[in-house]
Design a protein around this motif. Sequence first.
Motif, PDB file in Angstrom:
ATOM      1  N   VAL A 103       0.861  -1.181   0.000  1.00  0.00           N
ATOM      2  CA  VAL A 103       0.000   0.000   0.000  1.00  0.00           C
ATOM      3  C   VAL A 103       0.892   1.224   0.000  1.00  0.00           C
ATOM      4  O   VAL A 103       1.825   1.324   0.807  1.00  0.00           O
ATOM      5  N   ARG A 104       0.606   2.161  -0.930  1.00  0.00           N
ATOM      6  CA  ARG A 104       1.359   3.415  -0.977  1.00  0.00           C
ATOM      7  C   ARG A 104       0.388   4.586  -1.003  1.00  0.00           C
ATOM      8  O   ARG A 104      -0.597   4.580  -1.746  1.00  0.00           O
ATOM      9  N   GLN A 105       0.713   5.578  -0.169  1.00  0.00           N
ATOM     10  CA  GLN A 105      -0.090   6.800  -0.114  1.00  0.00           C
ATOM     11  C   GLN A 105       0.753   7.886   0.552  1.00  0.00           C
ATOM     12  O   GLN A 105       1.412   7.630   1.554  1.00  0.00           O
ATOM     13  N   HIS A 106       0.686   9.081   0.011  1.00  0.00           N
ATOM     14  CA  HIS A 106       1.428  10.233   0.575  1.00  0.00           C
ATOM     15  C   HIS A 106       2.915   9.945   0.747  1.00  0.00           C
ATOM     16  O   HIS A 106       3.531  10.352   1.729  1.00  0.00           O
ATOM     17  N   GLY A 107       3.519   9.213  -0.167  1.00  0.00           N
ATOM     18  CA  GLY A 107       4.944   8.922  -0.074  1.00  0.00           C
ATOM     19  C   GLY A 107       5.292   7.877   0.958  1.00  0.00           C
ATOM     20  O   GLY A 107       6.470   7.586   1.161  1.00  0.00           O
ATOM     21  N   GLN A 108       4.321   7.315   1.641  1.00  0.00           N
ATOM     22  CA  GLN A 108       4.568   6.261   2.623  1.00  0.00           C
ATOM     23  C   GLN A 108       4.152   4.929   2.028  1.00  0.00           C
ATOM     24  O   GLN A 108       3.313   4.868   1.133  1.00  0.00           O
ATOM     25  N   SER A 109       4.747   3.872   2.551  1.00  0.00           N
ATOM     26  CA  SER A 109       4.469   2.551   2.019  1.00  0.00           C
ATOM     27  C   SER A 109       4.364   1.547   3.158  1.00  0.00           C
ATOM     28  O   SER A 109       5.043   1.671   4.180  1.00  0.00           O
ATOM     29  N   ALA A 110       3.495   0.566   2.975  1.00  0.00           N
ATOM     30  CA  ALA A 110       3.363  -0.540   3.933  1.00  0.00           C
ATOM     31  C   ALA A 110       3.238  -1.820   3.122  1.00  0.00           C
ATOM     32  O   ALA A 110       2.667  -1.836   2.034  1.00  0.00           O
ATOM     33  N   ARG A 111       3.788  -2.891   3.656  1.00  0.00           N
ATOM     34  CA  ARG A 111       3.757  -4.176   2.962  1.00  0.00           C
ATOM     35  C   ARG A 111       3.140  -5.216   3.900  1.00  0.00           C
ATOM     36  O   ARG A 111       3.453  -5.266   5.086  1.00  0.00           O
ATOM     37  N   PHE A 112       2.251  -6.043   3.331  1.00  0.00           N
ATOM     38  CA  PHE A 112       1.592  -7.098   4.095  1.00  0.00           C
ATOM     39  C   PHE A 112       1.722  -8.404   3.325  1.00  0.00           C
ATOM     40  O   PHE A 112       1.454  -8.447   2.123  1.00  0.00           O
ATOM     41  N   THR A 113       2.136  -9.453   4.019  1.00  0.00           N
ATOM     42  CA  THR A 113       2.209 -10.763   3.381  1.00  0.00           C
ATOM     43  C   THR A 113       0.799 -11.341   3.298  1.00  0.00           C
ATOM     44  O   THR A 113      -0.127 -10.851   3.944  1.00  0.00           O
ATOM     45  N   TRP A 114       0.637 -12.377   2.517  1.00  0.00           N
ATOM     46  CA  TRP A 114      -0.679 -13.014   2.384  1.00  0.00           C
ATOM     47  C   TRP A 114      -1.163 -13.537   3.728  1.00  0.00           C
ATOM     48  O   TRP A 114      -2.363 -13.549   4.000  1.00  0.00           O
ATOM     49  N   ASP A 115      -0.229 -13.960   4.586  1.00  0.00           N
ATOM     50  CA  ASP A 115      -0.606 -14.462   5.916  1.00  0.00           C
ATOM     51  C   ASP A 115      -1.188 -13.367   6.802  1.00  0.00           C
ATOM     52  O   ASP A 115      -1.921 -13.666   7.752  1.00  0.00           O
ATOM     53  N   GLN A 116      -0.843 -12.121   6.543  1.00  0.00           N
ATOM     54  CA  GLN A 116      -1.333 -11.011   7.355  1.00  0.00           C
ATOM     55  C   GLN A 116      -2.724 -10.537   6.942  1.00  0.00           C
ATOM     56  O   GLN A 116      -3.318  -9.731   7.629  1.00  0.00           O
ATOM     57  N   ILE A 117      -3.215 -11.021   5.817  1.00  0.00           N
ATOM     58  CA  ILE A 117      -4.554 -10.643   5.372  1.00  0.00           C
ATOM     59  C   ILE A 117      -5.546 -11.602   6.013  1.00  0.00           C
ATOM     60  O   ILE A 117      -5.481 -12.816   5.800  1.00  0.00           O
ATOM     61  N   GLY A 118      -6.441 -11.044   6.813  1.00  0.00           N
ATOM     62  CA  GLY A 118      -7.386 -11.870   7.548  1.00  0.00           C
ATOM     63  C   GLY A 118      -8.407 -12.541   6.655  1.00  0.00           C
ATOM     64  O   GLY A 118      -8.633 -13.747   6.730  1.00  0.00           O
ATOM     65  N   ARG A 119      -9.046 -11.756   5.806  1.00  0.00           N
ATOM     66  CA  ARG A 119     -10.031 -12.309   4.870  1.00  0.00           C
ATOM     67  C   ARG A 119     -10.375 -11.257   3.824  1.00  0.00           C
ATOM     68  O   ARG A 119     -10.080 -10.079   3.991  1.00  0.00           O
ATOM     69  N   VAL A 120     -11.029 -11.705   2.770  1.00  0.00           N
ATOM     70  CA  VAL A 120     -11.510 -10.818   1.717  1.00  0.00           C
ATOM     71  C   VAL A 120     -12.978 -11.137   1.493  1.00  0.00           C
ATOM     72  O   VAL A 120     -13.342 -12.297   1.300  1.00  0.00           O
ATOM     73  N   ASP A 121     -13.825 -10.121   1.560  1.00  0.00           N
ATOM     74  CA  ASP A 121     -15.263 -10.270   1.329  1.00  0.00           C
ATOM     75  C   ASP A 121     -15.651  -9.549   0.055  1.00  0.00           C
ATOM     76  O   ASP A 121     -15.177  -8.446  -0.196  1.00  0.00           O
TER      77      ASP A 121
END
Length: 167
Positions: A103-121
Amino acid sequence: MKQKFEFQVKLTARDLWHFTMYHAYFGMTGVFCVIFTLIAVVLILTRWNVLETYQKGLLVICLLLFTIWQPGLLYYKACKQAKRPAIAAPMELTFSRSEGLRVRQHGQSARFTWDQIGRVDRHGSMLIIYLDRIHAYLLPKTVLGEDEESFCSLLKDCLPQGHTRGI
């Protein structure tokens, strides 16, 4: 099959409203709202002639509470929230088979592995990517475009079984 998907997301008040309506009326809360409204309708239709004026007024208020008042209030809050800088600024979501979500916004970035994603609805006009019970990213279907089916296939492949709802 594509290995990487990039989406530019700029959420609107309508997107936020759909999300809050989904949470406001989903599960037991939604069941309560429907039952409460149906009881008010039945009482209005069957007892209107024998009710006192104040009772009629209370029933009309009960009827309008979950059908007009709450959705209107949620839309007002969504409009205010859509103006906040963290929501108003476009966000870039990149999904990669090998790296997960960035995820990138305002020059900042965060990274999440697939294991960190709880669920998708999948809900109506959007996909909701939950990291946990509080944090989520919204992907309106308008952003997904023609990549929707292949993106959903990537989600099914990369997330554990049972972590995708409606996909």
